[in-house]
Design an enzyme around this catalytic site. Structure first.
Site, mmCIF file in Angstrom:
data_model
loop_
_atom_site.group_PDB
_atom_site.id
_atom_site.type_symbol
_atom_site.label_atom_id
_atom_site.label_comp_id
_atom_site.label_asym_id
_atom_site.label_seq_id
_atom_site.Cartn_x
_atom_site.Cartn_y
_atom_site.Cartn_z
ATOM 1 N N ASP A 161 -0.121 -5.865 4.419
ATOM 2 C CA ASP A 161 -0.283 -5.107 4.050
ATOM 3 C C ASP A 161 -2.289 -4.960 3.888
ATOM 4 O O ASP A 161 -2.661 -5.465 2.761
ATOM 5 C CB ASP A 161 -0.217 -4.325 2.646
ATOM 6 C CG ASP A 161 1.172 -3.472 3.077
ATOM 7 O OD1 ASP A 161 2.046 -4.005 3.918
ATOM 8 O OD2 ASP A 161 1.736 -2.580 2.709
ATOM 9 N N LYS A 224 -0.682 3.689 5.916
ATOM 10 C CA LYS A 224 -0.423 3.423 4.611
ATOM 11 C C LYS A 224 -2.032 4.512 4.052
ATOM 12 O O LYS A 224 -2.873 4.755 4.645
ATOM 13 C CB LYS A 224 -0.247 2.243 4.007
ATOM 14 C CG LYS A 224 0.021 1.633 2.976
ATOM 15 C CD LYS A 224 0.467 0.557 2.582
ATOM 16 C CE LYS A 224 0.481 0.503 0.811
ATOM 17 N NZ LYS A 224 0.462 -0.736 0.704
ATOM 18 N N LYS A 260 3.700 5.153 5.797
ATOM 19 C CA LYS A 260 3.722 4.631 3.932
ATOM 20 C C LYS A 260 3.686 5.441 3.353
ATOM 21 O O LYS A 260 1.766 5.117 2.821
ATOM 22 C CB LYS A 260 3.998 2.611 3.978
ATOM 23 C CG LYS A 260 4.257 2.609 2.266
ATOM 24 C CD LYS A 260 3.693 0.881 2.920
ATOM 25 C CE LYS A 260 4.101 0.040 0.944
ATOM 26 N NZ LYS A 260 3.937 -1.124 1.478
#
Length: 324
Positions: A161, A224, A260
């Site tokens: 991430d 995300k 996400k």
């Protein structure tokens, strides 16, 4: 032995050349987005058996996360144990899901805890995700951010991430953002990369949409919303905006991009709303962990509590559903 990301049902996004004409054409109708987002929770309701089934699915979509200064190896091992067995055995038996092997989608940790998590999850099939690139603010030297990715992959992280540099978005330097994201994608190798847009820092839905497109063009596997450390994290308007950029990107390129939402999603009812959003906007493909994840720490506890209510008709105290 590192666990690979969830088996992909679709070709991985390789990225495309930066298309500045496309980026500059991207707009966001804020009032329309907010109106549509506001209707989601009001118009959709999942009850009884169907709600229990959706909540069980939500567990499989979680990146069970601990990103705190007081993380210890013991805490991470306990989190991994919870990821492998997210529901108490009596609830598993009462729900009749013994044969489904329900686990969370991943466990997400800082770099220092990757080895501990990989060891604790061995044989479970649950991948380890690591936050990287100077998380949460991406202000460390660029070469160290790239090296951090490489070290995390070497340590066994199957998913990375990354955090984008917000200044590139705020100054409209799309080439710089593209080049940065492209370098991160290359450093990840076979590990899948989730691009954290940090939407609470970007000022407008138009910036959110443009940043999302540039990250996908550069090869992001997921986009995300947030690090979870901003003052404003995942919201429905931001999520709707980002989800629709994945739809447009797929329409133009043929590649499916995951999404996400992270930060602030702590209640089972919120998870149901986000799942409704994904089903309505993107279809059933986006209710699988290779295309949708929750960044969650406390969400699992509330889902377990709601499932106990479904089984017994009574609400239990939150402390009976500890995460780690």
């Amino acid at each position: 032995m590192p666990v690979a990301p969830h088996p992909a049902r679709f070709p991985r996004n390789p990225g495309i050349p930066l298309d500045l004409d496309w980026v500059s054409s991207v707009q966001a109708n804020t009032s329309a987005v907010e109106r549509r987002a506001g209707s989601l929770g009001a118009r959709r309701s999942v009850k009884k058996d169907y709600q229990a089934a959706w909540l069980l699915r939500a567990i499989t979509l979680m990146d069970l996360t601990t990103l705190n200064g007081d993380d210890t190896r013991g805490k991470v091992r306990r989190l991994c144990a919870k990821a492998k067995r997210p529901l108490r055995q009596d609830l598993v038996e009462a729900l009749g899901v013994q044969d489904l092997n329900i686990t969370t989608g991943a466990v997400c940790v800082y770099h220092d805890m990757i080895g501990t998590a990989v060891e604790a999850l061995e044989g479970s099939g649950i991948p380890v995700a690591a936050v990287s690139t100077g998380f949460p603010d991406a202000l460390s030297p660029f070469h160290l951010r790239v090296q951090e990715i490489e070290e995390s992959v070497k340590a066994g992280a199957a998913e990375i991430d990354i955090v984008i540099s917000r200044r590139h978005v705020l100054s409209g330097d799309w080439q710089a953002l593209y080049d940065e994201m492209r370098a991160y994608r290359e450093a990840c190798g076979e590990a899948h990369v989730k691009a954290i847009i940090s939407t609470g820092n970007l000022g407008s839905l138009r910036n959110v949409a443009r940043a999302s497109h540039v990250c996908m063009m550069a090869g992001a596997d997921f986009i995300k919303t947030s690090t979870g450390k901003e003052s404003v994290n995942a919201t429905l308007p931001v999520s709707l905006t980002m989800v629709r950029t994945t739809r447009e990107y797929e329409a133009r390129t043929g590649y499916k991009i995951g999404f996400k939402p992270a930060g602030g999603i702590s209640k089972a009812k919120d998870a149901l709303v986000y799942m409704s959003l994904m089903k309505e906007e993107r279809g059933n493909d986006w209710l699988e962990p290779d295309l949708f994840r929750f960044g969650a720490s406390s969400l699992l506890g509330d889902i377990e509590r709601q499932l106990e209510h479904f089984v017994t008709g009574r609400y239990s105290a939150a402390f009976r559903h500890g995460i780690s």
